[in-house]
Design a protein around this motif. Structure first.
Motif, PDB file in Angstrom:
ATOM      1  N   PRO A   7      19.583   7.925 -33.759  1.00  0.00           N
ATOM      2  CA  PRO A   7      18.971   6.799 -34.462  1.00  0.00           C
ATOM      3  C   PRO A   7      19.934   6.236 -35.494  1.00  0.00           C
ATOM      4  O   PRO A   7      20.809   6.954 -35.987  1.00  0.00           O
ATOM      5  CB  PRO A   7      17.735   7.418 -35.130  1.00  0.00           C
ATOM      6  CG  PRO A   7      18.035   8.874 -35.219  1.00  0.00           C
ATOM      7  CD  PRO A   7      18.944   9.187 -34.069  1.00  0.00           C
ATOM      8  N   ASP A 149      19.639  -2.055 -32.467  1.00  0.00           N
ATOM      9  CA  ASP A 149      18.844  -2.093 -33.694  1.00  0.00           C
ATOM     10  C   ASP A 149      17.608  -2.976 -33.521  1.00  0.00           C
ATOM     11  O   ASP A 149      16.510  -2.619 -33.953  1.00  0.00           O
ATOM     12  CB  ASP A 149      19.685  -2.604 -34.870  1.00  0.00           C
ATOM     13  CG  ASP A 149      20.829  -1.666 -35.240  1.00  0.00           C
ATOM     14  OD1 ASP A 149      20.834  -0.498 -34.789  1.00  0.00           O
ATOM     15  OD2 ASP A 149      21.729  -2.114 -35.976  1.00  0.00           O
ATOM     16  N   LEU A 152      15.097  -1.124 -31.336  1.00  0.00           N
ATOM     17  CA  LEU A 152      14.388  -0.083 -32.090  1.00  0.00           C
ATOM     18  C   LEU A 152      13.312  -0.688 -32.992  1.00  0.00           C
ATOM     19  O   LEU A 152      12.218  -0.134 -33.115  1.00  0.00           O
ATOM     20  CB  LEU A 152      15.375   0.749 -32.917  1.00  0.00           C
ATOM     21  CG  LEU A 152      16.265   1.688 -32.107  1.00  0.00           C
ATOM     22  CD1 LEU A 152      17.360   2.274 -32.991  1.00  0.00           C
ATOM     23  CD2 LEU A 152      15.447   2.791 -31.449  1.00  0.00           C
ATOM     24  N   GLU A 153      13.617  -1.832 -33.611  1.00  0.00           N
ATOM     25  CA  GLU A 153      12.616  -2.510 -34.440  1.00  0.00           C
ATOM     26  C   GLU A 153      11.430  -2.961 -33.594  1.00  0.00           C
ATOM     27  O   GLU A 153      10.279  -2.852 -34.010  1.00  0.00           O
ATOM     28  CB  GLU A 153      13.231  -3.701 -35.189  1.00  0.00           C
ATOM     29  CG  GLU A 153      14.098  -3.297 -36.355  1.00  0.00           C
ATOM     30  CD  GLU A 153      13.353  -2.490 -37.411  1.00  0.00           C
ATOM     31  OE1 GLU A 153      12.226  -2.867 -37.783  1.00  0.00           O
ATOM     32  OE2 GLU A 153      13.902  -1.451 -37.837  1.00  0.00           O
ATOM     33  N   GLU A 154      11.698  -3.477 -32.389  1.00  0.00           N
ATOM     34  CA  GLU A 154      10.620  -3.879 -31.481  1.00  0.00           C
ATOM     35  C   GLU A 154       9.758  -2.677 -31.119  1.00  0.00           C
ATOM     36  O   GLU A 154       8.530  -2.788 -31.015  1.00  0.00           O
ATOM     37  CB  GLU A 154      11.179  -4.510 -30.204  1.00  0.00           C
ATOM     38  CG  GLU A 154      11.801  -5.864 -30.399  1.00  0.00           C
ATOM     39  CD  GLU A 154      12.556  -6.343 -29.162  1.00  0.00           C
ATOM     40  OE1 GLU A 154      12.466  -5.697 -28.095  1.00  0.00           O
ATOM     41  OE2 GLU A 154      13.249  -7.372 -29.277  1.00  0.00           O
ATOM     42  N   GLN A 155      10.382  -1.528 -30.891  1.00  0.00           N
ATOM     43  CA  GLN A 155       9.636  -0.314 -30.537  1.00  0.00           C
ATOM     44  C   GLN A 155       8.721   0.104 -31.683  1.00  0.00           C
ATOM     45  O   GLN A 155       7.582   0.488 -31.446  1.00  0.00           O
ATOM     46  CB  GLN A 155      10.597   0.830 -30.189  1.00  0.00           C
ATOM     47  CG  GLN A 155      11.450   0.569 -28.965  1.00  0.00           C
ATOM     48  CD  GLN A 155      10.615   0.156 -27.770  1.00  0.00           C
ATOM     49  OE1 GLN A 155       9.757   0.881 -27.313  1.00  0.00           O
ATOM     50  NE2 GLN A 155      10.874  -1.044 -27.267  1.00  0.00           N
ATOM     51  N   LYS A 156       9.225   0.024 -32.919  1.00  0.00           N
ATOM     52  CA  LYS A 156       8.401   0.360 -34.089  1.00  0.00           C
ATOM     53  C   LYS A 156       7.207  -0.580 -34.181  1.00  0.00           C
ATOM     54  O   LYS A 156       6.096  -0.158 -34.429  1.00  0.00           O
ATOM     55  CB  LYS A 156       9.218   0.264 -35.376  1.00  0.00           C
ATOM     56  CG  LYS A 156      10.071   1.449 -35.654  1.00  0.00           C
ATOM     57  CD  LYS A 156      10.595   1.357 -37.074  1.00  0.00           C
ATOM     58  CE  LYS A 156      12.082   1.462 -37.093  1.00  0.00           C
ATOM     59  NZ  LYS A 156      12.663   1.283 -38.398  1.00  0.00           N
ATOM     60  N   ALA A 157       7.458  -1.878 -33.982  1.00  0.00           N
ATOM     61  CA  ALA A 157       6.396  -2.870 -34.082  1.00  0.00           C
ATOM     62  C   ALA A 157       5.367  -2.673 -32.977  1.00  0.00           C
ATOM     63  O   ALA A 157       4.160  -2.772 -33.214  1.00  0.00           O
ATOM     64  CB  ALA A 157       6.974  -4.279 -34.024  1.00  0.00           C
ATOM     65  N   SER A 158       5.824  -2.382 -31.755  1.00  0.00           N
ATOM     66  CA  SER A 158       4.879  -2.232 -30.652  1.00  0.00           C
ATOM     67  C   SER A 158       4.129  -0.905 -30.720  1.00  0.00           C
ATOM     68  O   SER A 158       3.045  -0.790 -30.162  1.00  0.00           O
ATOM     69  CB  SER A 158       5.602  -2.376 -29.309  1.00  0.00           C
ATOM     70  OG  SER A 158       6.498  -1.308 -29.101  1.00  0.00           O
ATOM     71  N   ALA A 159       4.673   0.084 -31.409  1.00  0.00           N
ATOM     72  CA  ALA A 159       4.000   1.382 -31.523  1.00  0.00           C
ATOM     73  C   ALA A 159       2.665   1.245 -32.249  1.00  0.00           C
ATOM     74  O   ALA A 159       1.705   1.947 -31.928  1.00  0.00           O
ATOM     75  CB  ALA A 159       4.892   2.384 -32.245  1.00  0.00           C
ATOM     76  N   CYS A 160       2.585   0.319 -33.182  1.00  0.00           N
ATOM     77  CA  CYS A 160       1.322   0.148 -33.902  1.00  0.00           C
ATOM     78  C   CYS A 160       0.431  -0.894 -33.233  1.00  0.00           C
ATOM     79  O   CYS A 160      -0.720  -1.043 -33.603  1.00  0.00           O
ATOM     80  CB  CYS A 160       1.586  -0.217 -35.358  1.00  0.00           C
ATOM     81  SG  CYS A 160       2.369  -1.812 -35.586  1.00  0.00           S
ATOM     82  N   SER A 164       4.750  -0.495 -25.152  1.00  0.00           N
ATOM     83  CA  SER A 164       5.837  -1.432 -24.877  1.00  0.00           C
ATOM     84  C   SER A 164       6.435  -1.092 -23.527  1.00  0.00           C
ATOM     85  O   SER A 164       6.552   0.063 -23.161  1.00  0.00           O
ATOM     86  CB  SER A 164       6.896  -1.317 -25.967  1.00  0.00           C
ATOM     87  OG  SER A 164       8.005  -2.087 -25.624  1.00  0.00           O
TER      88      SER A 164
END
Length: 172
Positions: A7, A149, A152-160, A164
């Motif tokens: 990461p 990067d 990874l930000e998209e993954q964080k946003a889609s996790a909530c 994805s």
């Protein structure tokens, strides 16, 4: 063999405007930078302030553009000088801004050297008052892969927000 990349290192990255606001709120306080586990010496100088506009392609072929301010610190002992106060630092930056036109929202990078070792690039953490000083921690500015990067930000946003289906980008 697992080809997963580590990461990215979390970095606090303040703008020039954030640093100046802190200096303006504590003009008489000594401004003390810390890097590589040590505190900058009391005789340090701001030897150069540069403004740059950059345009590039990242490793995924995406166009990138940004403004960046470079503040060069010379980490030396200079007689019996004390650490520069925050008001003096702010005055130096504003004098440069009168001639160069600094973007207060620009990415801020510190170039630090003792005049012997090569300059090292650092980003600045959020200024804070500590022991009567305005303290700013500098961290090495690491390289990064912008497409990764963003992914990874998209993954964080889609996790909530739900699952994805996007795949990690292939760079390089």
């Amino acid at each position: 063999m697992d080809a997963t990349l580590p990461p990215p290192v979390a970095v606090e990255d303040v703008s020039l405007g954030t640093l100046l606001a802190a200096c303006d709120a504590q003009t008489a306080a000594p401004l003390v930078f810390s890097y590589e586990g040590r505190t900058i010496r009391p005789g340090y100088h701001v030897t150069e302030v540069k403004a740059g506009q950059f345009a590039a392609l990242d490793c995924g072929g995406n166009p990138e553009a940004w403004s960046e301010i470079f503040v060069q610190l010379w980490d030396v002992i200079d007689g019996d000088r004390t650490h520069m106060n925050a008001g003096k630092f702010a005055a130096i930056i504003r004098k440069v801004s009168e001639h160069v036109g600094l973007d207060l929202s620009a990415r801020l990078t510190f170039e630090v050297s003792d005049g012997v070792a090569p300059m090292q690039l650092h980003c600045a953490g959020h200024p804070r008052m500590a022991e009567g000083r305005l303290a700013v921690d500098l961290s090495p500015r690491a390289a990064s892969c912008k497409p990764r990067d963003r992914w990874l930000e998209e993954q964080k946003a889609s996790a909530c927000c739900g699952p994805s289906t996007s795949k990690q980008p292939c760079c390089g």
